[in-house]
Design an enzyme around this catalytic site. Structure first.
Site, PDB file in Angstrom:
ATOM      1  N   LYS A  38       3.115 -35.530  16.138  1.00 47.01           N
ATOM      2  CA  LYS A  38       2.724 -35.258  17.525  1.00 47.01           C
ATOM      3  C   LYS A  38       1.212 -35.368  17.699  1.00 47.01           C
ATOM      4  O   LYS A  38       0.723 -35.892  18.712  1.00 47.01           O
ATOM      5  CB  LYS A  38       3.211 -33.877  17.956  1.00 47.01           C
ATOM      6  N   PRO A  68       5.286 -53.669  22.786  1.00 44.89           N
ATOM      7  CA  PRO A  68       4.416 -53.381  23.931  1.00 44.89           C
ATOM      8  C   PRO A  68       4.486 -54.464  25.005  1.00 44.89           C
ATOM      9  O   PRO A  68       4.427 -54.156  26.201  1.00 44.89           O
ATOM     10  CB  PRO A  68       3.022 -53.309  23.310  1.00 44.89           C
ATOM     11  N   PHE A 121      15.139 -32.174  26.387  1.00 43.60           N
ATOM     12  CA  PHE A 121      15.071 -30.816  26.915  1.00 43.60           C
ATOM     13  C   PHE A 121      14.053 -30.702  28.050  1.00 43.60           C
ATOM     14  O   PHE A 121      14.370 -30.254  29.163  1.00 43.60           O
ATOM     15  CB  PHE A 121      14.730 -29.865  25.760  1.00 43.60           C
ATOM     16  N   TYR A 156       6.479 -32.867  11.900  1.00 44.14           N
ATOM     17  CA  TYR A 156       6.560 -32.866  13.361  1.00 44.14           C
ATOM     18  C   TYR A 156       5.172 -32.709  13.982  1.00 44.14           C
ATOM     19  O   TYR A 156       4.751 -33.508  14.821  1.00 44.14           O
ATOM     20  CB  TYR A 156       7.472 -31.740  13.847  1.00 44.14           C
TER      21      TYR A 156
END
Length: 323
Positions: free
Chosen positions: A135, A48, A11, A131
């Site tokens: 984060k 990585p 988004f 969530y």
């Protein structure tokens, strides 16, 4: 300037990509899982070392990380929002010329705050769900990385392209269906909370500003104003032309108090509601969000420009025109 963009399919990432491609002075490379990406790479499962080799090949001066997940099982959220960030930070450290990192965080990292308060970057985060926790872990990894890095902690992002699973994505689709079928009401969740809305295109402008700035640490990106979600929903209803009713689910948390003199969008100052009952530890609902956006103005030269009415009008326009 050479830029590597991660998460261009999401988004916010799509709007960031649109903004960057408008700038002729930028050489943008997109890395992601989708076929449209310039470099195919899964941040949640890739190493990585492999990512560092891509960084050496592209030699970006700035890496923008819009990748992540807002839905899914806790394991999915941790992989997308924490493990992937660890991979990005370690890859930048290993690269020959470590780039500046602009990372997208979330206001969900703050968790519940006192109703009527303005949340600054110095507030102690205490997220309440997988969530927000995932984060916050990603943000902490960026801050501890030793890189030239800034975390843009975006508040409640709205605007065209809103995910179908988001509140306004679901509401727009429900309004469209009601108009097509002649239904008199649309069911919605409880809309009594307050949120700080910011247009996704303004977030993209904040990303562009952060690329050139010397800002490090966390910077709040929001409108700087708390709006009751019900008022925002009414703006979307008016844009749609729906003249029926929104049927709200029963409130599962106490009604948020609002400070004396609070001015709703387009309204008059109202009397304060009674303060909510003290929630049980660990079950605090997030009833209020309002960002302190002074750091964004001072360090990035940025402020939100798009009115909420325009943001939600564009959500409806996109939904109504969808074939």
């Amino acid at each position: 300037m050479r830029v590597l963009l991660l998460g261009a399919g999401g988004f916010i990432g799509r709007r960031v990509a649109d903004r960057l491609f408008l700038d002729a002075d930028l050489q943008v490379t997109v890395l992601g899982r989708r076929d449209a990406a310039d470099i195919r790479f899964d941040l949640a499962s890739g190493s990585p070392g492999a990512l560092a080799r891509f960084l050496d090949a592209v030699a970006p001066q700035v890496v923008i990380n819009c990748a992540g997940a807002s839905q899914g099982a806790p394991r999915t959220l941790v992989r997308a929002n924490s493990l992937a960030v660890a991979t990005v930070c370690e890859a930048i450290r290993r690269s020959r010329e470590p780039a500046r990192l602009v990372h997208l965080g979330s206001a969900a990292e703050y968790g519940p705050v006192p109703v009527g308060s303005i949340t600054s970057e110095s507030a102690e985060p205490r997220p309440v769900g997988p969530y927000g926790v995932s984060k916050l872990a990603g943000t902490e990894l960026v801050l501890a990385s030793g890189l030239d890095a800034v975390v843009l902690r975006a508040f409640d992002v709205v605007g065209p392209g809103a995910p179908a699973a988001s509140l306004f994505g679901r509401l727009a689709e429900g309004l469209r269906r009601a108009l097509e079928l002649g239904e008199p009401r649309v069911r919605v969740p409880d809309l009594s909370a307050f949120r700080d809305f910011v247009d996704v295109r303004d977030v993209a402008e904040a990303v562009r500003a952060a690329m050139d700035s010397a800002a490090t640490g966390v910077v709040n990106i929001g409108g700087g104003r708390a709006v009751r979600v019900r008022e925002a929903a009414d703006l979307l209803v008016r844009a749609s032309g729906f003249d029926g009713l929104l049927s709200e689910e029963a409130r599962s948390a106490p009604l948020p108090a609002q400070p004396a003199g609070f001015v709703p969008a387009g309204g008059e100052p109202s009397a304060p509601h009674p303060a909510p009952a003290e929630p049980r530890p660990g079950l605090e609902p997030v009833l209020w969000r309002q960002a302190d956006v002074r750091t964004a103005r001072e360090r990035l030269g940025w402020r939100a420009q798009t009115p909420l009415e325009e943001s939600l009008g564009d959500v409806w326009l996109e939904t109504a025109c969808r074939v």
